[in-house]
Design an enzyme around this catalytic site. Sequence first.
Site, PDB file in Angstrom:
ATOM      1  N   TYR A 112       0.842  -1.203   0.000  1.00  0.00           N
ATOM      2  CA  TYR A 112       0.000   0.000   0.000  1.00  0.00           C
ATOM      3  C   TYR A 112       0.875   1.251   0.000  1.00  0.00           C
ATOM      4  CZ  TYR A 112      -3.231   3.594   1.566  1.00  0.00           C
ATOM      5  OH  TYR A 112      -3.961   4.746   1.664  1.00  0.00           O
ATOM      6  N   LYS A 148       6.653   2.900  16.884  1.00  0.00           N
ATOM      7  CA  LYS A 148       5.387   3.124  16.179  1.00  0.00           C
ATOM      8  C   LYS A 148       4.560   1.840  16.274  1.00  0.00           C
ATOM      9  CE  LYS A 148       3.341   4.453  11.755  1.00  0.00           C
ATOM     10  NZ  LYS A 148       2.511   3.238  11.632  1.00  0.00           N
TER      11      LYS A 148
END
Length: 690
Positions: free
Chosen positions: A37, A117
Site C-alpha cells: 500500500y 510506532k
Amino acid sequence: MVPEALRRRAEELRRELDYHNHRYYVLDAPVIPDAEYDSLLRELVGLEAAHPGLRGPDSPTQRVGAPPLEAFRRVEHLRPMLSLDNAMDEIGLREFDDRVRRLLGTEGPVVYACEPKFDGLAVELVYEGGRLVRGATRGDGREGEDVTANLRTVRSIPLRLQGEAPPGAVDVRGEVVMRLEDFRRLNQDQLEKGETPFANPRNAAAGAVRQLDSGVTARRRLEFFAYGVGLWEAAGVRTQSELLERLGEWGFRVSRERAVARGLEEALAHCRRVEALRDGFPYEIDGCVVKVDSLLQQEELGQRSRSPRWAVAYKFAPLQAVTRVLDVQWSVGRTGAITPVAVLEPARVGGVTVSRATLHNPEELARKGVLVGDWVVVQRAGDVIPEVVRFLPEKRTGQERPSEVPAQCPVCGAHVEKPEGEVVPRCSGLNCPAQLKARLRHFASRRALDVDGLGEKLVDQLVERRLVRDVADLFRLTEGDLAPLERMAEKSARNLVRALDRARRAPLGRFLYGLGIRHVGEATAQALARHFGTLAGLMDAPEGALLQVPDVGPEVSRSIRSFFEEPHNREAIRQMLAAGLELRSPVEAASGRPLEGRSFVFTGGLEMPREQAKAAVEALGGRVATSVSKKTDFVVVGEDPGSKADKARELGVPALDEAGFRELLEQVGGKGASAAEEAGETLPARGGAV
C-alpha cells in the site's frame, strides 16, 4: 499539460488506494500488505508532486483515514487527528531533519523525542474533570466514531485520571493494540470455529473496537498505549518527553523504549536500536516515530492538510520476502482440524529463515488462489507464524498445480469429515497420533498445566514409542522411561518427573483450558472454574446452567455439553484422576500458590543456594526457567551476572537483586520462607529492588 498516460495512471492509483483504504479502515480486512500500500501511495505522491494539476481535494494523498461508519455516532475531535509522513530509509529521515531545521531557521541540532510506532488503531480519549467521558476512533481525522462503551472495556485505559490535580479537560491520543500472543490465540480460535482468521493484530484490534457488542471487545484482551494529547496546553508541559511522563503520572501506559535524541544522529541510532529489538516486542511495531521534542517548536512548524511537519514515521524494513511454494502439506491439529501449510524454498524474512507458512484453511487457500509451484509473497510480523500473503501471477509458467483437501487423514488414514457450516475439515480418528501430540503439547503449555521441559520433540518421542497413549499416561512416566530417550539424561528425566509431579495439583481453570474443549479459551475456562468450583459440578451441568456463566453463549454451551457427554472424554478424565491428578478450586489456587503462572530466571551469584531459591519459588506456585524471554516475569540478579541480565534490560523484564527477591517472597505471605527452611536455611530480612 499533463500527459494522458500519467493522468490515467494517477486515476488508476486513486481508485486502487480508495479500495484498499475502504478494506483497511472500514472493513478491517486488508488484502495487501502495508508495504505494498505504501508503495502505491508513494507513486501517487510522486506523480502529484511532479504534476500539481493531478492533485485534488478528494485524492487519497490528502486524506487521513476513512469516513466514520454510519453504525456509530459521529463525533468531532477537539483538534484534528492527523496521519504521519513516512521516512522509508535513512535518507528520508535526513530529509525530514533538513526540512525541520530550515523551517525553524537553525543550523544546530534539533532535540527529538523518539518512540516505537505501534501498529494498532489510533483513538482519542476525552476526559473532563479527570473522568473519561468519550472515546472515538480517528476516522477521517476531523470526525471519528463514538466507541466509548467499547473503549471502557480496555483495562489499560483509566476511567479516571490519577494524580492530585488532573486537568479540567484533556484529549489523550494513543494506540489500541493486541499482544502477538493473544492474536495467535484468537486466530487459532477462529480456525477451530471454521471462521476466517484476522490478517494481522491491527485489524483484530480495530475490528474489536468497532464492534456493536462491547462484550466482544472485552474478550479480545486489548491494550492501550498513550503517545500524546491534542490540547497539549492542558497538560502543563513544554516538551513531548515531559508529556509522556505526565501521561504516565495520569495512569496511562507509555512505551518504555522511548528516548530523547539531541540531533539527527542520536535519533537515527535509537531507531536502529528499536529495530534490532523488534522481534522481542510483545506487540507489532512497524517503525519509530521521531517528533520535535519542543511543543512550542511543534506549533511553529505547523501542519499540512494530512500530516504534521514536526513528526515523521521512520519505517522499518517490511517483514516480507518473495519465494516459491514447493508443496502444500496438510497439518492435523489437536481438535482434528486439517489445515494447509505451504512448504517453501527457504527465504530470509525479517532476519529469520522461513521454510513453512500457514495458508489458514481450504477456503482461504482457494480465495488466495495459491498453487504448488507459485511464486508468493510471504509475510512475518514479530513472532507470529509466517503466512502466504498472495501469489505473483506474472511469474506463472503453466506448470503449477492445485492441492486438494485429502480424503483420508495424512497421519492416521481415518476418514476426513467437513462439518456442516464450517470451513475446516477434520480427522474423524479418535486415536490419531497427530491429535494426541497436539493435545499433549497444549495440555502441558504454560497457560495450561505448565509442565517445564515437555517440548515438541520429546512429545513426538513419547507418542511414537507408545510410552504415552493418552494424557493420563504423562503422570505415569518414570525416570527409567525417560532417561533412554534422545537428548535426555538422568538429570533431565528427574527434572521432568518433578515438573509432572508439581503439575498434578492443577488449578481447575488451567485444567479446563488444557482439555482443549472447542470454543473454550483461557478466559472462559477460568470463568467456568469460578462459577462451578468443582469439575464434577461442571461435567453434570445442563446447558441452562452453563448459559449463566459470563462469556458462555449457546454455541459455547453446546460445545461444553457435547465434550462432557462423550464417554471417551469422561473416561480420559477418570484416567487422569486415577493417575494422581488433583484439581484445586480457584479459592484454593489463589490462597496456596500466589506466584501461580509467574516465571523467574536467576543469574549471577546469590548468597542463598540456587536450589533453595528455586524451591522457594516453586513452593509458591511459580516456575524457574533457564533463559530470559519476553514471557519472563522476573530476573533475579546476583553478583557478576551474565548475559541474562542484559537480555532482561533489552526486553524490559523487571529485575530484582537478592534483597528484592527475598522481600517479594515475604510480601506474598511468607510461604517462601518456610520452603527455604525446608531446604536448609531461613530467609533473612527484607531488602530493595534494582
